[in-house]
Every structure is written in structure tokens, then in C-alpha cells.
Scaffold this active site. Sequence first.
Site, PDB file in Angstrom:
ATOM      1  N   GLN A 276      -1.774 -13.957   0.301  1.00  0.00           N
ATOM      2  CA  GLN A 276      -1.112 -12.910  -0.608  1.00  0.00           C
ATOM      3  C   GLN A 276       0.306 -13.182  -1.032  1.00  0.00           C
ATOM      4  OE1 GLN A 276      -2.550  -9.763   2.853  1.00  0.00           O
ATOM      5  NE2 GLN A 276      -1.201  -8.954   1.700  1.00  0.00           N
TER       6      GLN A 276
ATOM      7  N   GLU B 186      -0.451 -12.516   4.505  1.00  0.00           N
ATOM      8  CA  GLU B 186       0.939 -12.643   3.695  1.00  0.00           C
ATOM      9  C   GLU B 186       1.706 -13.659   4.379  1.00  0.00           C
ATOM     10  OE1 GLU B 186       4.952  -9.920   3.410  1.00  0.00           O
ATOM     11  OE2 GLU B 186       3.136  -8.933   4.046  1.00  0.00           O
TER      12      GLU B 186
ATOM     13  N   ARG C 160       9.952  -0.920   9.659  1.00  0.00           N
ATOM     14  CA  ARG C 160       9.311   0.232   8.953  1.00  0.00           C
ATOM     15  C   ARG C 160       8.605   1.258   9.924  1.00  0.00           C
ATOM     16  NH1 ARG C 160       7.328   1.171   3.646  1.00  0.00           N
ATOM     17  NH2 ARG C 160       8.432  -0.741   2.715  1.00  0.00           N
TER      18      ARG C 160
ATOM     19  N   ARG D 152      -1.727  -3.603   6.797  1.00  0.00           N
ATOM     20  CA  ARG D 152      -1.646  -2.406   5.691  1.00  0.00           C
ATOM     21  C   ARG D 152      -0.899  -1.348   6.363  1.00  0.00           C
ATOM     22  NH1 ARG D 152      -7.095  -0.502   2.712  1.00  0.00           N
ATOM     23  NH2 ARG D 152      -6.078   0.607   0.845  1.00  0.00           N
TER      24      ARG D 152
ATOM     25  N   PHE E 100       2.270  -1.919   7.481  1.00  0.00           N
ATOM     26  CA  PHE E 100       3.558  -2.452   7.905  1.00  0.00           C
ATOM     27  C   PHE E 100       4.228  -1.790   8.956  1.00  0.00           C
ATOM     28  CE2 PHE E 100       6.954  -5.583   7.006  1.00  0.00           C
ATOM     29  CZ  PHE E 100       6.288  -6.536   6.881  1.00  0.00           C
TER      30      PHE E 100
ATOM     31  N   THR F 214      11.613  -3.376   2.527  1.00  0.00           N
ATOM     32  CA  THR F 214      13.168  -2.986   3.102  1.00  0.00           C
ATOM     33  C   THR F 214      13.770  -4.513   3.032  1.00  0.00           C
ATOM     34  OG1 THR F 214      11.853  -3.385   5.094  1.00  0.00           O
ATOM     35  CG2 THR F 214      12.225  -0.994   4.098  1.00  0.00           C
TER      36      THR F 214
ATOM     37  N   GLU G 202      -1.099   1.256   0.702  1.00  0.00           N
ATOM     38  CA  GLU G 202      -0.732   1.399   1.985  1.00  0.00           C
ATOM     39  C   GLU G 202      -0.884   2.982   2.458  1.00  0.00           C
ATOM     40  OE1 GLU G 202       1.783  -2.019   3.604  1.00  0.00           O
ATOM     41  OE2 GLU G 202       2.804  -0.971   2.014  1.00  0.00           O
TER      42      GLU G 202
END
Length: 791
Positions: free
Chosen positions: A214, A249, A327, A359, A361, A459, A730
Site C-alpha cells: 500500500q 502499509e 487515532r 482498517r 487504524f 494525523t 474505513e
Amino acid sequence: MNIRHEFDDTGPDAEPLRHVRKPLPHDSARRHVMGAADYIDDVREPAGTLHVAIGMAPKARGAIRSIDLTAVRAHPGVVRVLTAADVPGKNDVSPAAGDDPMFADTRIGFHGQALFAVLAETRDAARRAAKTAIVEIEEEAPSVSVEDALERAETVLPDYGFGRGEVAPALDGAPHRLQGSLRIGGQEHFYLEGQAALATPGEEGDIHVLSSTQHPTEVQHVIARVLGIPDAYVTCEVRRMGGGFGGKESQATQWAAIAALGAHLTKRPCKVRLDRDDDFVLTGKRHDFRSDWRVGFDDEGVIAGFAVTHNARCGYSADLSQGVVDRTMFHSDNSYFFPAVRIDTRRLLTNTVSNTAFRGFGGPQGMLMIEHVMDRIAWATGRDPLDVRYANLYRPGADVTPYGQTVEETDTLRAVVETLERTSEYRTRRAAIAAFNDRSKILKKGIALTPVKFGISFTLMHLNQAGALVHVYQDGSVHLNHGGTEMGQGLYQKIAQVVAEEFGIAIERVRITATSTGKVPNTAPTAASSGTDLNGMAAKIAAGAIKARMAARAAERFGIPQEEVTFRDDRVFAGNESLTFAELARDCVMHRVHLSEAGFYRTPTISWDRANAKGRPFLYFAYGAACSEVIVDTLTGEYKVTRVDILHDVGRSINPAIDIGQIEGGFVQGMGWLTTEELVYDETSGRLRTHAPSTYKIPVASDVPEDLRVALFPNTNRMETIYRSKAVGEPPVMLANSVFCALADAVHALDPARPVPLDAPATPEAVLRACEALRGNPLPGSAPGGGGRVA
């Protein structure tokens, strides 16, 4: 099975668009069905390709005494064995912290950690050879659970928290107070295509890598770091992935780097494809949590003060735990206002594989925790759980989050919940369920309606940027490339729709090409639900610049003002004249008009000062709600989800068919996380026991509710996003919180005077334990595992 889809493409802001907001099929849909869509393992292997297998640590913690690779090197078919000593650059594949070695060289951090890699003529030979290594480790007792890590005070990152107001007085002064802990399990990504990479050496030290990732830029950068060469020497290419969900990722880099190191040293192509069992062991999961909370509220269930400490099992290294757990903090409010609030976190080091992006996060864990608290308040006050949720929803005058961002669409949030309450017939069904439970002693039904408010943006501020490259050729065909990756979610199709719309041409004229660091540099990962927002805008900017130059040429040719030139229906209209798009493209080439553009977009208005916990970390919020109904056999713990109603806000959808598919898939994946998917670690060895489909159960077709109704909430994004759409990747995962709450509601019917002792995942075994606890017959449970069970 009754599956209903609803979307509305009408309204006062509807534009006469040809491609955008149309339910066009996924660009690879036909190839997916036919089995003709190429993934890395389908690509024809270059002559001389070597196959890579990983040698893994047999212990979870301790110093490495020796690794004898004599038998490995002597095994038939083996060409070379790679260890940390062979790394010419840095033996580090971490995203930032520098704490994740590609090959362990002095100490072991988790059971199965990579020690070496075998390069052989065949995959079978490499795998067999890897098993012949003799590894001696000075074993230490591993830290496996949250409790282990808390006792040892071991963390991968410093503790962090934020909040507002005086929480202690708010709690002490509230008419009612509750406290508790919720254990929230992790989740295996279980992408259909496992981690894979094919590295091919080029001249002058260049490396070309096909990676199932990703984050192509991260793969490029880490390979360059490992090999000790400039980033420009490495090209990473991604046409498609067979799923990612966050697991590719940061954690695709190690396998691509190992393949690249092999190619660099042997001057032969090298291919890595992890076996499913090895993939389970070697790659990170969704973070496990133990969330300890306190809340004070009044007779109506209105919260006066709230405090929570999220204890996150991060694994042996930091990986992406800073952003993930942050998050969780950002979403510990979900859709609710707290006058006084404190949110703290501990990022715990355990001798388990480093947990990573998944997904949502971190958002799902924070949201599930507060929905559990809402249910606890409802049980304590005797009120309907939905009414408690209404009493605490963000509203004008009570619209500032614990981190200081104003919630600008409180009307949308309430409208989504109220609309779903009506369309799902929640009140009528709630009464019918109560009547059923009164007369049914064994089978119990439950229902829950839960909201979703999910912030959209990275973020980590510098990731909120994207590039796109668009070429118009002289025959009127268009080449499209951008920094986003396609993992089945339909991103390529959406961006193609945007470009076709901008030029006013048939979408068949737009050629979608593989993501490549050689075309669009310095990309952000395709994550944080931002793929369409970022890359769609970058592509629109690029196409718009080319279109403006073409319009100027048409205006010059026909002697009219440029603003009178329009593009539609594969033609260009200039006053009373017109010509085909292809004819104008040819004319532009003849008159030396530049028909290529690199578009760039950066998300506006956002900021986040983490040290002072101030700013606007999200451009906007996506909203949704789900109403789930279940029936539970309280003697066995078995249950069935019988009906689900979903209403979700995607703004003005670019592609309603793809968005509805994302909503369905996200919901089912979230349902799996909260019901059937359970990670179990061995308490003494730290070994992952659930490392294959035989021991780890993801949802299958028969688990999808027979009555599943999905509708898109008619809304327009108030921020200037691409065609006023909203992100959809998400947020739907968290719609599944309604399933967990419905299961708790059903069990609660056994004894409405007592809270339900149910953690996530609510497996049938966990539901049975909760039922028996309410009956006064506690069953032996598992030892605490920080969310992932320890056995």
C-alpha cells in the site's frame, strides 16, 4: 438472502455528469471473475529467478547464542543464505523508529522473527533448507499479555494523553458513577494475496521491485536504506493487491527488501511469497487493547465526566503504533460530547509480532469502548440504550471534541441516526423483542443501533499529499498514473471516472496504469480512507491543466474567447464549431501544445500539534449508523445475526456501486473482528496458536446476515473535496459495533439487573461464558491476554 441497496443521485446539487456519481463496475471486475487479473505470483518469472524462504526464530525472547547455517547452505538447490552480516546499508525495516531489524542479529523479539533468508532454485528447496538451521537462544520468559507488559513497565513509545476540564470533580460530583475494563481483541488481515515481492536487478545497481504494498514510496525508501543506495536507484511498482487492509502499509517493506537484497547480491531476480502460516506468524495484526474506564452521569444518562486509559499491546517494536493508538484516542468519543474528559494511553512492548495498521487504524477500538460504556449506562439507568446515545450526541453548543476540533455537522450526525431509527423500525422491533424474550427462556434476541463519526485525514500531517501524472496522446487517448494503490477497493476506477469527466470523454479512452515510484514520487500510503480524496484531486488538477491548454488552442483556432470552449460527449465545442477530442489533441501536438501534467494536491486547513494536543487533525467527519438484530442460544452461546440496516454518509458518491460494496465489506470485516476472529498466543512460549484458516475463523458467505439493507445518506460534503464526496474505506468497519452491542443486549435479557461480562471478540464461547455468569454459574475463562487470548 435479502440484500437491498439504495442510493439517490438526485437533489438540488445534482450535476449533469457523465461518469462521476455513476455506478460503474470496478476496472478489473471482469478479470477478477475470469481469474485473468495478474498478481505478483501470476507474473511470468524472469529466467534465473531465485525463490526466497525465511528462517524463523524458535523462541520469543532472548539473546542469540549461535546460528549454524552449514546444513542450510549445503542443501540441494540453495544458492545463497542471507543474514544481517550481508546487509550493506542499515539492517532496519522500521517506518521511523529504527527498532525493527530485517534480520535479528543479537536478540530475539518474538516467536518466528526472521533470522535469515534462503535463496534457492525452487521455492520448495528454499523452504526445506530453512528448516535445517541449528539455532541456539539464551531463552528468557517472554512478555505476552498486556498484564505482562504492565508488570514489567515495558513500552515501545512514551505514554501519551490529552483531555479537557477537571475530570475528577466531574466524576465525584455526578449522581451516578461506573467503572470497568473492556478487552478488545486483535485481528489478522487475512488478505487473499499474501505478502509477495519480485525484485529484478538492473544496470549500475538499479533495482526494480514488484511489491504487494500500500506504500510504494516506503518500500522504495527502505530498500534504499538496506542496500545503502539512493532512493532514485529503486523503482517500486504496484498494479494491484489481493487485499491489504493496512497489513501492507508498513509491513510489506521487509519482504521486498529481502528480495531486493538477494537480487543485489546475486545479480539474479529474487521472489518472496510468504506461505499463509508464515504470513500469520511474521506479520502484525490489529492492536489488542485493555481499556480501563470511569464515567459519571445523571439520571438521564447524560455524561458529566469520562476518563479512560487504553493499554495497547503493540508487539516488540513501535511500527505504526504512535499513529494507530493516537487515532484510538481521537475516536474514544465516537459521536458523543463529554464536558470533562481525560484519555490516556500506554503503548506496551510485548514479545509478539509488532502490531500494525488495520482498517480503521485504531479508531474501531476507541469507538467500541465508548459504545460499551453507553450500554453500561443504559443498563444502570434502565433506559433504552438508543436514548442514552441520543442524550450524549454532539449538538450545537456541545460540539467540541476532546482534542479541540469542532464537529461542524452535528445536524448530519443526528439526522443519520434519526433516519435509521425510523427506516429500521427500531422502536417497534425493540418492543417485539422484549415480548419475545419474556416468553422465551433459552433463545434471546437483541437489537442495537449505534452511530459512527470517523475523522478523515492522516494525523501525521506530511502524509496528506498526493501526485498524479496525466498524458494526452495525439489520438485522444489518455494515460493516467497516480500515487494511490489498488487493493480491490475500486480506487483506480474512481480516479479514471474523475479524469474522463474532466475531459468529457468516454472512460474507455482513459488507460489506468500501475502505480510506480518512477512516475509519481514521494507518495503517501493508500490508507486513512484518503485514497480518493487525495489522488482524485491531484488527477483532476493535472487533467484540468491540460484541458485549459487545449481549450486555449481551440479558442485560438476558432477565434473565440477561451471561456466559450466546452468539452463533452467526446467532442470539443468552440462557439458554433466543434471537433472531436482526438482531433483537437492532434491539432495541439501540431501546434506544440504541452499535453502532459503532473498534478499535486495537499489537504487544506488541517493541522495537529501533538505536543500540545491542539489543532484540526481531520478535514471532515464521515457519519453512519447501523441497526443490528441477533438471536442467541443461551445454552450453547451460538448466535445468528438476523437483520442489519445500514445508513451511511459518503457525501456525493463518485461511484455508488463501489461505495456500497465498501460499506458491505467493511461491515462484514468488522463483524468478524467482533465475533469470530480470535488470536490466541501461548502464554509460556509466545507462539501464535491461531496461525491458519483451520484455527482462525474469518466470516464466510453464510455469516452475512440474510436480511442486509444498505442505503446511502443523501448528503453533500461541506468541504471542497473531490466532487463533494466523502471517504468510505474505513468508517463502515465501525458499523459492526452494533452487532457486538446487540449480542450484549440479548445476553442482558437473562438478568436485566446485572451488566453483561462480555469482551471482544464475542465468540460463541465468550457469549456462553457471559450467559453462565449471569446465571450465577461462572465457567472457567481464559487468562487475560490484553485482547488477544492467552492459552
